[in-house]
Design a protein around this motif. Structure first.
Motif, PDB file in Angstrom:
ATOM      1  N   THR A  73       1.035  -1.295   0.065  1.00  0.00           N
ATOM      2  CA  THR A  73      -0.008  -0.070  -0.080  1.00  0.00           C
ATOM      3  C   THR A  73       0.870   1.200  -0.119  1.00  0.00           C
ATOM      4  O   THR A  73       0.577   2.215  -0.881  1.00  0.00           O
ATOM      5  CB  THR A  73      -0.755  -0.025   1.355  1.00  0.00           C
ATOM      6  N   LEU A  74       2.070   1.090   0.885  1.00  0.00           N
ATOM      7  CA  LEU A  74       2.810   2.455   0.900  1.00  0.00           C
ATOM      8  C   LEU A  74       3.636   2.581  -0.197  1.00  0.00           C
ATOM      9  O   LEU A  74       4.130   3.735  -0.371  1.00  0.00           O
ATOM     10  CB  LEU A  74       3.500   2.405   2.028  1.00  0.00           C
ATOM     11  N   LEU A  75       3.896   1.688  -1.007  1.00  0.00           N
ATOM     12  CA  LEU A  75       4.280   1.748  -2.439  1.00  0.00           C
ATOM     13  C   LEU A  75       3.726   2.717  -3.388  1.00  0.00           C
ATOM     14  O   LEU A  75       4.348   3.527  -4.159  1.00  0.00           O
ATOM     15  CB  LEU A  75       4.663   0.436  -2.951  1.00  0.00           C
ATOM     16  N   HIS A  76       2.328   2.741  -3.392  1.00  0.00           N
ATOM     17  CA  HIS A  76       1.641   3.459  -4.334  1.00  0.00           C
ATOM     18  C   HIS A  76       1.183   4.971  -3.683  1.00  0.00           C
ATOM     19  O   HIS A  76       1.239   5.128  -2.495  1.00  0.00           O
ATOM     20  CB  HIS A  76       0.226   2.761  -4.380  1.00  0.00           C
ATOM     21  N   ASP A  77       0.945   5.622  -4.790  1.00  0.00           N
ATOM     22  CA  ASP A  77       0.533   7.000  -4.325  1.00  0.00           C
ATOM     23  C   ASP A  77      -0.741   7.052  -3.529  1.00  0.00           C
ATOM     24  O   ASP A  77      -0.664   7.950  -2.745  1.00  0.00           O
ATOM     25  CB  ASP A  77       0.358   7.882  -5.752  1.00  0.00           C
ATOM     26  N   THR A  78      -1.751   6.220  -3.902  1.00  0.00           N
ATOM     27  CA  THR A  78      -2.815   6.377  -2.741  1.00  0.00           C
ATOM     28  C   THR A  78      -3.203   4.926  -2.588  1.00  0.00           C
ATOM     29  O   THR A  78      -2.850   3.932  -3.327  1.00  0.00           O
ATOM     30  CB  THR A  78      -4.115   6.929  -3.674  1.00  0.00           C
TER      31      THR A  78
ATOM     32  N   VAL B 299      -6.718  -3.334   5.045  1.00  0.00           N
ATOM     33  CA  VAL B 299      -7.607  -2.088   4.951  1.00  0.00           C
ATOM     34  C   VAL B 299      -7.265  -1.213   6.226  1.00  0.00           C
ATOM     35  O   VAL B 299      -7.885  -0.340   6.554  1.00  0.00           O
ATOM     36  CB  VAL B 299      -9.168  -2.364   4.993  1.00  0.00           C
ATOM     37  N   ASP B 300      -6.030  -1.410   6.981  1.00  0.00           N
ATOM     38  CA  ASP B 300      -5.733  -0.753   8.117  1.00  0.00           C
ATOM     39  C   ASP B 300      -4.352   0.035   8.176  1.00  0.00           C
ATOM     40  O   ASP B 300      -4.038   0.361   9.218  1.00  0.00           O
ATOM     41  CB  ASP B 300      -5.776  -1.352   9.415  1.00  0.00           C
ATOM     42  N   THR B 301      -4.089   0.249   6.771  1.00  0.00           N
ATOM     43  CA  THR B 301      -2.841   1.280   6.534  1.00  0.00           C
ATOM     44  C   THR B 301      -3.152   2.547   7.092  1.00  0.00           C
ATOM     45  O   THR B 301      -2.053   3.059   7.822  1.00  0.00           O
ATOM     46  CB  THR B 301      -2.289   1.047   5.203  1.00  0.00           C
ATOM     47  N   TYR B 302      -4.195   3.099   6.638  1.00  0.00           N
ATOM     48  CA  TYR B 302      -4.340   4.415   7.121  1.00  0.00           C
ATOM     49  C   TYR B 302      -5.840   4.416   8.035  1.00  0.00           C
ATOM     50  O   TYR B 302      -5.877   4.094   9.012  1.00  0.00           O
ATOM     51  CB  TYR B 302      -4.588   5.351   5.854  1.00  0.00           C
TER      52      TYR B 302
END
Length: 430
Positions: free
Chosen positions: A200-205, A225-228
């Protein structure tokens, strides 16, 4: 040919061998027994695992040129010559894999010359102590999970080879899948996996990450679904994958509360078939605490591969009988105050009520215990005259565990610390 297991042993086994060869006692017929004096503290039953791996290890216990060279300076020339021709030619009986066990259950009986049997001590103990500890923890976890599947995800929390063995042991005790690909190749265990926060962090969104995963793996995939923000992530996940999204994974926070909130949100978005998988240092207690939450599966790592507080089963490998000068088999036993062993060749059965509920572990000493017709014999032949006869598919061990656990009294399902659910009873000469 499989790599040799001959050096997976302790120095003293070979120095004992050397002294026995010199004294003329090495060829005395002997009976060794692998057992635990007690269950790990607070546990109500244990699970046998590692049998298939142990049989492989016995077959591969050979001293080639490299192994003999490594023993230079450890043992003398006559001992090296004896080891060069080593091949186990004895008999082995044991509890089949997946069976439940209790204190003093004779899990493995090795009958051969002292020399042939003593050198197997360490490799057999290392396999049984590790694999049975994992299977015992896994059984408690799958019992707590009920019909909800458990996924083994502990590879990054243990030694790389222990990870493969742990996946195998967990599968025997009811885990549905593993994340370990070596376990898939070696043992045929189904594998599964999704993505980490790094993806998830690799991508812009977050939406870009979800779209990339769904495009590549399909709508049946599981999105983390809990990165942000969880609610925003769930909304984005359904937007990208549609109501056919396979599952979402929660890896942090109050998993029970989050599962309730996410289930309600998924249902409101029309994703009523999307499953919720939870991870994050789960053990049997955490799994049991989530029983009322709308959770569809559990990913278990650290606590599983460390035995959930009991990383070893406490098994020992002891000489219980040996031939005397007249060729008669004599019972022998250690008499230390806190480490008493029961001498004599053992036989074992599970005493059952007429309704098929286990009520005792009966160990016959010297002669088989009396079977009243309802009881179940526990020891099966594993090696006969040096040839493996007890190898079986992993699915057979898995099915056996389900049946064996089901016949235990209901107290076996309790996670609270307690005594073994059935007593061990000795019959015969002691």
């Amino acid at each position: 040919m499989a790599p040799s297991t001959a050096l997976l042993t302790d120095h003293y086994e070979l120095t004992m061998l050397q002294a026995a060869l010199a004294s003329g006692t090495a060829e005395r017929r002997s009976v060794f027994e692998l057992f635990g004096r007690r269950l790990p503290e607070g546990r109500r039953y244990g699970v046998v695992a590692g049998v298939g791996r142990a049989l492989d290890a016995i077959e591969a216990f050979r001293f080639g040129e490299e192994e003999l060279a490594a023993l230079d300076g450890v043992v003398d020339a006559p001992t090296l010559a004896w080891l060069a021709d080593y091949r186990f030619r004895g008999d082995v009986w044991g509890y089949p894999e997946g069976e439940t066990y209790f204190a003093h259950s004779p899990l493995l009986i090795v009958e051969a010359s002292f020399a042939e049997a003593v050198v197997l001590e360490t490799v057999l103990l290392s396999i049984y102590n590790h694999d049975s500890a994992i299977a015992s923890a896994a059984s408690r976890m799958t019992a707590a999970a009920g019909d909800r599947p458990c996924i083994e995800m502990g590879s990054r929390r243990t030694h790389e080879e222990a990870a493969v063995a742990a996946a195998r042991a967990a599968y025997i005790a009811g885990f549905a899948n593993t994340s370990n690909l070596a376990a898939r190749r070696r043992h045929g265990i189904p594998t599964t996996g999704t993505s980490a926060h790094s993806f998830t962090l690799l991508h812009d969104t977050e939406e870009d990450a979800f779209r990339a995963q769904v495009t590549s793996l399909g709508t049946g995939t599981t999105l983390l679904v809990d990165t942000y923000d969880v609610a925003e992530a769930v909304r984005s996940a359904v937007d990208v994958a549609g109501p056919e999204l396979g599952a979402v994974r929660l890896d942090s926070g109050d998993l029970g509360l989050l599962a309730v909130e996410v289930r309600a949100q998924l249902d409101s978005l029309g994703a009523t078939g999307t499953r919720i998988v939870v991870t994050s240092d789960l053990d049997e207690y955490a799994i049991a605490a989530l029983a009322s939450a709308p959770v569809d599966g559990y990913g278990v790592g650290t606590q599983l591969v460390t035995g959930s507080g009991h990383p070893t089963s406490g098994f020992v490998y002891k000489l219980v009988a040996r031939e005397d000068d007249q060729g008669v088999l004599q019972s022998v036993a250690k008499k230390s105050v806190d480490k008493v062993s029961v001498g004599g060749r053992k036989y074992a059965l599970r005493r059952l009520t007429r309704e098929g509920v286990a009520e005792a572990e009966v160990v016959g000493v010297g002669t088989p215990a009396e079977n009243d017709g309802d009881d179940r014999e526990l020891l099966v032949p594993l090696v006969r005259d040096g040839e493996v006869v007890g190898r079986e598919p992993l699915e057979a061990a898995r099915d056996r565990h389900t049946r064996s656990r089901a016949e235990l009294p209901p107290a076996a399902q309790q996670l609270s610390r307690g005594e073994p659910v059935i007593p061990t009873v000795f019959e015969g000469d002691r």
